[in-house]
Design a protein around this motif. Sequence first.
Motif, PDB file in Angstrom:
ATOM      1  N   SER A 364       0.897  -1.256  -0.114  1.00  0.00           N
ATOM      2  CA  SER A 364       0.083  -0.049   0.037  1.00  0.00           C
ATOM      3  C   SER A 364       0.634   1.222   0.064  1.00  0.00           C
ATOM      4  O   SER A 364       0.472   2.349  -0.527  1.00  0.00           O
ATOM      5  CB  SER A 364      -0.891   0.020   1.152  1.00  0.00           C
ATOM      6  OG  SER A 364       0.006  -0.041   2.359  1.00  0.00           O
ATOM      7  N   ASN A 367       1.998   2.363  -3.600  1.00  0.00           N
ATOM      8  CA  ASN A 367       0.836   2.837  -4.582  1.00  0.00           C
ATOM      9  C   ASN A 367       1.455   4.154  -5.102  1.00  0.00           C
ATOM     10  O   ASN A 367       1.665   5.093  -4.605  1.00  0.00           O
ATOM     11  CB  ASN A 367      -0.614   2.812  -3.693  1.00  0.00           C
ATOM     12  CG  ASN A 367      -1.625   3.079  -4.640  1.00  0.00           C
ATOM     13  OD1 ASN A 367      -1.573   4.321  -5.213  1.00  0.00           O
ATOM     14  ND2 ASN A 367      -2.532   2.297  -4.904  1.00  0.00           N
ATOM     15  N   LYS A 368       1.279   4.391  -6.420  1.00  0.00           N
ATOM     16  CA  LYS A 368       1.599   5.500  -7.282  1.00  0.00           C
ATOM     17  C   LYS A 368       0.758   6.433  -7.238  1.00  0.00           C
ATOM     18  O   LYS A 368       1.487   7.541  -6.768  1.00  0.00           O
ATOM     19  CB  LYS A 368       1.677   4.928  -8.781  1.00  0.00           C
ATOM     20  CG  LYS A 368       2.045   6.205  -9.901  1.00  0.00           C
ATOM     21  CD  LYS A 368       1.906   5.679 -11.198  1.00  0.00           C
ATOM     22  CE  LYS A 368       2.482   6.890 -12.138  1.00  0.00           C
ATOM     23  NZ  LYS A 368       2.250   6.653 -13.404  1.00  0.00           N
ATOM     24  N   ASP A 369      -0.744   6.443  -6.759  1.00  0.00           N
ATOM     25  CA  ASP A 369      -1.331   7.610  -6.591  1.00  0.00           C
ATOM     26  C   ASP A 369      -1.641   7.891  -5.106  1.00  0.00           C
ATOM     27  O   ASP A 369      -1.542   9.093  -4.927  1.00  0.00           O
ATOM     28  CB  ASP A 369      -2.541   7.361  -7.337  1.00  0.00           C
ATOM     29  CG  ASP A 369      -2.434   7.150  -8.954  1.00  0.00           C
ATOM     30  OD1 ASP A 369      -1.733   8.001  -9.455  1.00  0.00           O
ATOM     31  OD2 ASP A 369      -3.191   6.142  -9.308  1.00  0.00           O
ATOM     32  N   PHE A 370      -1.771   6.936  -4.468  1.00  0.00           N
ATOM     33  CA  PHE A 370      -1.938   7.104  -3.034  1.00  0.00           C
ATOM     34  C   PHE A 370      -1.112   6.663  -1.830  1.00  0.00           C
ATOM     35  O   PHE A 370      -1.409   6.535  -0.570  1.00  0.00           O
ATOM     36  CB  PHE A 370      -3.401   6.680  -2.609  1.00  0.00           C
ATOM     37  CG  PHE A 370      -4.458   6.955  -3.668  1.00  0.00           C
ATOM     38  CD1 PHE A 370      -5.066   8.171  -3.610  1.00  0.00           C
ATOM     39  CD2 PHE A 370      -5.060   6.126  -4.629  1.00  0.00           C
ATOM     40  CE1 PHE A 370      -5.969   8.412  -4.521  1.00  0.00           C
ATOM     41  CE2 PHE A 370      -5.850   6.300  -5.420  1.00  0.00           C
ATOM     42  CZ  PHE A 370      -6.427   7.616  -5.600  1.00  0.00           C
ATOM     43  N   ASN A 374       5.535   8.136  -2.369  1.00  0.00           N
ATOM     44  CA  ASN A 374       5.486   9.128  -3.045  1.00  0.00           C
ATOM     45  C   ASN A 374       4.725  10.650  -2.560  1.00  0.00           C
ATOM     46  O   ASN A 374       5.180  11.474  -2.891  1.00  0.00           O
ATOM     47  CB  ASN A 374       4.265   8.767  -4.544  1.00  0.00           C
ATOM     48  CG  ASN A 374       5.252   7.937  -5.292  1.00  0.00           C
ATOM     49  OD1 ASN A 374       6.511   7.583  -5.133  1.00  0.00           O
ATOM     50  ND2 ASN A 374       4.333   7.300  -6.222  1.00  0.00           N
ATOM     51  N   ASN A 375       3.820  10.454  -1.613  1.00  0.00           N
ATOM     52  CA  ASN A 375       3.218  11.403  -1.102  1.00  0.00           C
ATOM     53  C   ASN A 375       4.098  12.256  -0.419  1.00  0.00           C
ATOM     54  O   ASN A 375       4.363  13.429  -0.141  1.00  0.00           O
ATOM     55  CB  ASN A 375       2.172  11.158  -0.257  1.00  0.00           C
ATOM     56  CG  ASN A 375       0.794  10.627  -0.942  1.00  0.00           C
ATOM     57  OD1 ASN A 375       0.703  11.043  -2.404  1.00  0.00           O
ATOM     58  ND2 ASN A 375      -0.045   9.917  -0.407  1.00  0.00           N
ATOM     59  N   ASP A 380       6.901  10.805  -8.476  1.00  0.00           N
ATOM     60  CA  ASP A 380       5.710   9.972  -9.126  1.00  0.00           C
ATOM     61  C   ASP A 380       6.250   8.902  -9.663  1.00  0.00           C
ATOM     62  O   ASP A 380       6.142   8.620 -11.089  1.00  0.00           O
ATOM     63  CB  ASP A 380       5.466  11.232 -10.370  1.00  0.00           C
ATOM     64  CG  ASP A 380       4.085  10.716 -11.012  1.00  0.00           C
ATOM     65  OD1 ASP A 380       3.325   9.933 -10.412  1.00  0.00           O
ATOM     66  OD2 ASP A 380       3.985  11.001 -11.934  1.00  0.00           O
ATOM     67  N   ASN A 382       6.138   4.826 -10.465  1.00  0.00           N
ATOM     68  CA  ASN A 382       5.311   3.662 -10.568  1.00  0.00           C
ATOM     69  C   ASN A 382       6.145   2.325  -9.890  1.00  0.00           C
ATOM     70  O   ASN A 382       6.578   1.379 -10.737  1.00  0.00           O
ATOM     71  CB  ASN A 382       4.773   3.180 -11.796  1.00  0.00           C
ATOM     72  CG  ASN A 382       3.978   2.228 -12.059  1.00  0.00           C
ATOM     73  OD1 ASN A 382       3.101   1.947 -10.851  1.00  0.00           O
ATOM     74  ND2 ASN A 382       3.694   1.779 -13.384  1.00  0.00           N
TER      75      ASN A 382
END
Length: 537
Positions: A364, A367-370, A374-375, A380, A382
Amino acid sequence: MMTIIEERAESVDTARPASRPPRPRTGNGGLGVLVRYLMLAVILAVAIQAVSVTVANEQWWATAIVVAATLAVVATYATRKFVPLKYLIPGILLMLMFQIYPVFYTFYTAFTNASDGHTISKEESIEAITVNGPIVEEPDADRYALTVAVADGADPAVAPFVYLMVGADGAALLGDEEGVSPLDAPDVTVEGGKVTAADGYSVLSGVQINDRSGEFDAFSVPLQGDKAVKKIGLSEAFAGAVQYRYDAETDTIIDSTSGTVYIADNASWVPEGGGATLAPGWKQFVGFDNFTKVLTNDTVRNSFVGILLWNIAFAGLSVLTTFALGLLLALVLNRKMIGQRATRSLLLLPYALPGFITALVWASMYNKDFGLINNLTGLDVNWLGDVWWAKVALLVTNLWLGFPYMFLICTGALQSMPANLTEAAIVDGASPWRVFRSITLPLLMTSIAPMLVASFAFNFNNFTLIFLLTEGGPFPADNPSAGATDLLISYTYRLAFGGAGSQFGFAAAISIFIFIIVAILSISSFRRAIALEEVNS
């Protein structure tokens, strides 16, 4: 002089007891004997039941194993002899069941075509297609009002089905595995054209029938002339012709409705004029076909070699990174400092948590978006969708999971190391790096080298991390069975239980290749560890 010696000998002899004192008896000897013979009685009862099942299925090798194991247990525990075996027998039997037998069965499966639709014998395949196959209702076929029952007093969950039928002439009939006969019961109740009660039989409810729906769908009552009675729903049955008939002289299966002849070819029933085969096929010996497929099939060979190279790199880098970090932390915390014990305890937390939970948490985070990584970093990336970043993610996650183990064994090795050697080197003017390289590290490697070999073997087959973090992906478009992060063990699992079709024999052959590779690498590593120990001794 002789008189003095004789007097001393006599005094020694009189000081010795005439015989060894009797061994004290405990008060529960009789209870212990009773419990022992009760356990032997239970073992014999289980063995008799197992032998009856294996004999009924004509599994003679299994019968021999059960008889031999039972005789060994009874001979060992029924007497006071063979005391060492009383402790060895349980371990030997468990080793045979959970280690030796799976290994031999894997080797056996590797030489067969075991796969989807090829898991039973040829005789069972013929029975499944003909006896348990479809029954075609003919024009003007007899129909019966149907009531499903079992023998009175039998368990409705496992007892054989019985058809209580009423024909067009109103006669009550009994249908079972032997055929159709008049319902010979002292008291038969027929209401609404169907049997509702009969002495000697218990009528099943709809719920009880649905609980055994698979058996009920396959059940039929044989009639003369390749015909049978088959149910329609829960309240009606018909007399029809068995669609497939086996001809033993030509070793073919004939479709009675279309006349198509199916011949035995490559462990399957293939129509003479071409077309779809009949299922199921059967399992048979194929020799080294599964092994040669790994070496000669271009797609399989390229996938195998690529996965093998990544497998070795993953296992080696995992051992190297976890050992380096674990050793660094062990060296730092080997000196007395404030909060030393608390810090050591905190560093062991990743090792204490279940690995499958940690892998899911890291998945988890990637995860690329969430995902958290990355946050927090503003990247960014993948992580699990790119080939190389997915490999980096695996190594980082395995570093988190593995460094506490290396930290633990390195700390123990450092604390057991004699301090006078390092102190003497420091007095002689050696630098800390020189002391570490020439004294600490060689002594450390002598004690933990076998642990590193075991860690390599574990990571070589680290199925849990791969399956939970990346599932072997990402996958190329032209080969969905071999992913970029697959290890040989996850590749084998996908072949054996994948959605594209299970290939048990081929997967077993790859398992043997894995065993050989790990054995060669482990033997080579152990030889190096022994050589290192001899040099430092």
